[in-house]
Design an enzyme around this catalytic site. Structure first.
Site, mmCIF file in Angstrom:
data_model
loop_
_atom_site.group_PDB
_atom_site.id
_atom_site.type_symbol
_atom_site.label_atom_id
_atom_site.label_comp_id
_atom_site.label_asym_id
_atom_site.label_seq_id
_atom_site.Cartn_x
_atom_site.Cartn_y
_atom_site.Cartn_z
ATOM 1 N N GLY A 65 40.001 51.211 32.245
ATOM 2 C CA GLY A 65 38.864 51.001 33.135
ATOM 3 C C GLY A 65 38.695 52.075 34.200
ATOM 4 O O GLY A 65 37.608 52.260 34.736
ATOM 5 N N ASP A 121 40.648 50.108 38.555
ATOM 6 C CA ASP A 121 39.192 49.964 38.607
ATOM 7 C C ASP A 121 38.767 48.800 39.499
ATOM 8 O O ASP A 121 37.911 48.948 40.360
ATOM 9 C CB ASP A 121 38.589 49.819 37.194
ATOM 10 C CG ASP A 121 39.274 48.736 36.352
ATOM 11 O OD1 ASP A 121 40.249 48.108 36.844
ATOM 12 O OD2 ASP A 121 38.848 48.519 35.211
ATOM 13 N N ASP A 124 41.099 41.844 40.893
ATOM 14 C CA ASP A 124 40.569 40.499 40.644
ATOM 15 C C ASP A 124 41.642 39.476 41.045
ATOM 16 O O ASP A 124 41.764 39.144 42.222
ATOM 17 C CB ASP A 124 40.165 40.407 39.163
ATOM 18 C CG ASP A 124 39.495 39.092 38.813
ATOM 19 O OD1 ASP A 124 38.976 38.431 39.715
ATOM 20 O OD2 ASP A 124 39.501 38.717 37.623
ATOM 21 N N LYS A 152 37.199 42.148 44.389
ATOM 22 C CA LYS A 152 36.426 40.897 44.409
ATOM 23 C C LYS A 152 36.860 40.050 45.591
ATOM 24 O O LYS A 152 38.061 39.888 45.832
ATOM 25 C CB LYS A 152 36.644 40.105 43.120
ATOM 26 C CG LYS A 152 35.987 40.735 41.918
ATOM 27 C CD LYS A 152 36.059 39.816 40.709
ATOM 28 C CE LYS A 152 35.564 40.540 39.477
ATOM 29 N NZ LYS A 152 35.696 39.760 38.254
ATOM 30 N N PHE A 173 31.417 38.800 37.102
ATOM 31 C CA PHE A 173 31.941 39.725 36.101
ATOM 32 C C PHE A 173 31.035 40.945 35.992
ATOM 33 O O PHE A 173 29.852 40.830 35.701
ATOM 34 C CB PHE A 173 32.097 39.045 34.738
ATOM 35 C CG PHE A 173 33.034 39.796 33.850
ATOM 36 C CD1 PHE A 173 34.412 39.585 33.926
ATOM 37 C CD2 PHE A 173 32.566 40.753 32.965
ATOM 38 C CE1 PHE A 173 35.291 40.317 33.140
ATOM 39 C CE2 PHE A 173 33.440 41.485 32.169
ATOM 40 C CZ PHE A 173 34.805 41.265 32.262
ATOM 41 N N ASP A 180 34.706 47.205 31.317
ATOM 42 C CA ASP A 180 34.242 46.705 30.026
ATOM 43 C C ASP A 180 34.149 45.189 29.976
ATOM 44 O O ASP A 180 34.729 44.477 30.795
ATOM 45 C CB ASP A 180 35.215 47.124 28.924
ATOM 46 C CG ASP A 180 36.525 46.314 28.971
ATOM 47 O OD1 ASP A 180 37.178 46.309 30.035
ATOM 48 O OD2 ASP A 180 36.868 45.664 27.968
ATOM 49 N N ARG A 186 31.499 50.404 28.825
ATOM 50 C CA ARG A 186 32.227 51.349 29.693
ATOM 51 C C ARG A 186 31.390 52.579 30.001
ATOM 52 O O ARG A 186 31.541 53.200 31.044
ATOM 53 C CB ARG A 186 33.536 51.795 29.024
ATOM 54 C CG ARG A 186 34.593 50.710 28.899
ATOM 55 C CD ARG A 186 35.948 51.354 28.623
ATOM 56 N NE ARG A 186 36.926 50.421 28.070
ATOM 57 C CZ ARG A 186 37.719 49.637 28.799
ATOM 58 N NH1 ARG A 186 37.632 49.647 30.096
ATOM 59 N NH2 ARG A 186 38.587 48.845 28.217
HETATM 60 P P1 IMP Z 1 43.588 41.359 37.761
HETATM 61 O O1 IMP Z 1 44.900 41.629 37.063
HETATM 62 O O2 IMP Z 1 43.096 39.963 37.533
HETATM 63 O O3 IMP Z 1 43.537 41.788 39.203
HETATM 64 O O4 IMP Z 1 42.501 42.180 36.994
HETATM 65 C C1 IMP Z 1 42.541 43.522 36.922
HETATM 66 C C2 IMP Z 1 41.984 44.011 35.603
HETATM 67 O O5 IMP Z 1 41.146 43.046 34.965
HETATM 68 C C3 IMP Z 1 41.113 45.180 35.912
HETATM 69 O O6 IMP Z 1 41.863 46.382 35.881
HETATM 70 C C4 IMP Z 1 40.070 45.104 34.834
HETATM 71 O O7 IMP Z 1 40.478 45.792 33.692
HETATM 72 C C5 IMP Z 1 39.941 43.627 34.526
HETATM 73 N N1 IMP Z 1 38.811 42.991 35.239
HETATM 74 C C6 IMP Z 1 38.855 42.114 36.282
HETATM 75 N N2 IMP Z 1 37.638 41.754 36.690
HETATM 76 C C7 IMP Z 1 36.769 42.421 35.888
HETATM 77 C C8 IMP Z 1 35.330 42.470 35.814
HETATM 78 O O8 IMP Z 1 34.571 41.848 36.590
HETATM 79 N N3 IMP Z 1 34.823 43.274 34.846
HETATM 80 C C9 IMP Z 1 35.589 44.008 33.995
HETATM 81 N N4 IMP Z 1 36.926 43.992 34.018
HETATM 82 C C10 IMP Z 1 37.518 43.203 34.969
HETATM 83 MG MG MG Z 2 39.490 45.792 31.307
#
Ligand code: IMP
Ligand code: MG
Length: 204
Positions: A65, A121, A124, A152, A173, A180, A186
């Site tokens: 990402g 990227d 979340d 977020k 999202f 992606d 992407r």
């Molecule tokens: P986390 O581990 O939940 O913090 O998420 C991190 C990873 O989840 C990011 O590096 C993204 O690849 C993916 N991700 C989280 N939210 C989104 C979104 O809204 N769109 C696309 N990819 C996301």
């Molecule tokens: Mg991803």
């Protein structure tokens, strides 16, 4: 939206217009267009350059990402630096994180003694960055900071407090500019919110 997107002459080419037509109906609304992203990258790069002047900067980019973000950001940082990439997966083909982060790389970059900047990227739930940070704990780096393009606004499963944030967004999202949904979108030059009903699709 087409109006907004066309403002950038670099992406106003025939292939780019085709790309837009084929994907724009899937986008609910544009959050950040290309000029807005680049303006913010100028500011972030200036800050990072000031903070790391005279230090041993090693950037660790969490793929895939961050591909566009890292490439555009690093070209704005006029410092000697090293770049390493990590492949981390936590989604496993859906719009919900599984919470389980898998690193595809056999070896973790050697960052002993260096000042590490982790680039991701989007922040979340925090699972991905927490897993990267844990991996780095044994690496004996001099310092570790975190840089994300998007963060977020939500409660996180793991506590992560990035040092550099491009934009804060609501808990929706988003796709484009490297981000992606099931490996698609992407290559959109902007960041937009994906239509909610597409997230419910069965996984192919
Ligand atoms: P986390 O581990 O939940 O913090 O998420 C991190 C990873 O989840 C990011 O590096 C993204 O690849 C993916 N991700 C989280 N939210 C989104 C979104 O809204 N769109 C696309 N990819 C996301
Ligand atoms: Mg991803």
């Amino acid at each position: 939206m087409e109006q907004e997107w066309k403002r950038s002459p670099r992406v106003d080419s025939a292939p780019a217009r085709g790309l837009l037509r084929s994907m724009q109906s899937d986008i609910e609304r544009v959050l950040f267009d290309e000029p807005a992203i680049h303006k913010r990258l100028d500011e972030m790069a200036a800050q990072i350059t000031a903070d790391y002047r005279g230090r041993e900067l090693t950037v660790i980019a969490v793929l895939s990402g961050t591909l566009m973000f890292t490439s555009d950001l690093l070209r704005r940082i006029p410092l000697p630096l090293k770049l390493d990439c990590l492949s981390a997966v936590s989604y496993h083909g859906s719009a919900q994180t599984s919470g389980q982060v898998i690193f595809k790389d056999a070896d973790f970059p050697d960052v002993a003694g260096g000042d590490v900047l982790i680039v991701d990227d989007i922040l979340d739930t925090g699972h991905t960055l927490a897993a990267v940070r844990e991996k780095l704990e044994t690496a004996k780096s001099r310092s570790v900071r975190v840089c994300v393009l998007l963060s977020k606004r939500k409660e996180r499963a793991r506590e992560i407090d990035p040092d550099y944030i491009g934009f804060e967004i609501e808990d929706e999202f988003v796709v484009g500019y490297g981000l992606d949904f099931m490996e698609r979108y992407r290559n959109l030059p902007y960041i937009g919110v994906l239509r909610k009903e597409l997230l419910q699709q069965p996984i192919r």
